[in-house]
Design a protein around this motif. Sequence first.
Motif, PDB file in Angstrom:
ATOM      1  N   GLN A   1       0.819  -1.208   0.000  1.00 39.69           N
ATOM      2  CA  GLN A   1       0.000   0.000   0.000  1.00 39.69           C
ATOM      3  C   GLN A   1       0.856   1.262   0.000  1.00 39.69           C
ATOM      4  O   GLN A   1       0.551   2.236  -0.687  1.00 39.69           O
ATOM      5  CB  GLN A   1      -0.957   0.002   1.206  1.00 39.69           C
ATOM      6  CG  GLN A   1      -1.927  -1.165   1.235  1.00 39.69           C
ATOM      7  CD  GLN A   1      -2.646  -1.373  -0.084  1.00 39.69           C
ATOM      8  OE1 GLN A   1      -3.263  -0.463  -0.621  1.00 39.69           O
ATOM      9  NE2 GLN A   1      -2.554  -2.569  -0.624  1.00 39.69           N
TER      10      GLN A   1
ATOM     11  N   ASN B   1       1.152   4.350  -2.905  1.00 33.78           N
ATOM     12  CA  ASN B   1       0.610   5.630  -2.470  1.00 33.78           C
ATOM     13  C   ASN B   1       1.583   6.768  -2.769  1.00 33.78           C
ATOM     14  O   ASN B   1       2.746   6.729  -2.373  1.00 33.78           O
ATOM     15  CB  ASN B   1       0.322   5.563  -0.965  1.00 33.78           C
ATOM     16  CG  ASN B   1      -0.507   6.714  -0.484  1.00 33.78           C
ATOM     17  OD1 ASN B   1      -0.300   7.852  -0.866  1.00 33.78           O
ATOM     18  ND2 ASN B   1      -1.461   6.412   0.382  1.00 33.78           N
TER      19      ASN B   1
ATOM     20  N   ARG C   1       1.808   9.598  -1.437  1.00 36.69           N
ATOM     21  CA  ARG C   1       2.300  10.264  -0.219  1.00 36.69           C
ATOM     22  C   ARG C   1       3.648   9.711   0.226  1.00 36.69           C
ATOM     23  O   ARG C   1       4.401  10.392   0.911  1.00 36.69           O
ATOM     24  CB  ARG C   1       1.312  10.082   0.943  1.00 36.69           C
ATOM     25  CG  ARG C   1       0.051  10.865   0.813  1.00 36.69           C
ATOM     26  CD  ARG C   1      -0.802  10.776   2.047  1.00 36.69           C
ATOM     27  NE  ARG C   1      -0.483   9.609   2.876  1.00 36.69           N
ATOM     28  CZ  ARG C   1      -1.272   9.114   3.782  1.00 36.69           C
ATOM     29  NH1 ARG C   1      -2.436   9.652   4.007  1.00 36.69           N
ATOM     30  NH2 ARG C   1      -0.916   8.062   4.488  1.00 36.69           N
TER      31      ARG C   1
END
Length: 82
Positions: A31, A35, A37
């Motif tokens: 994940q 992502n 971020r």
Amino acid sequence: MSPRYVHKLFERDATTFSAFVLTCRLWRALQMLKNARFATMTINAIAFECGFNDLSYFNRTFRRAYNATPSDIRDAALRARL
């Protein structure tokens, strides 16, 4: 709750506590790699953040679980964002 009781719970699912924790750590790393971020974090930093202390072990188990390297996953996520 006793350790034996927990062991029996995992035994019913034909797994172990260690395998469960490894799966959770690998899923979290997956994940994070996808992502945006976390795009500035190195793969090494992500592995350590997810509880891996050995980068070689992380890469080996990640590849076995997802049939792709962490770099492959990150690159594919980057291409999908463009």
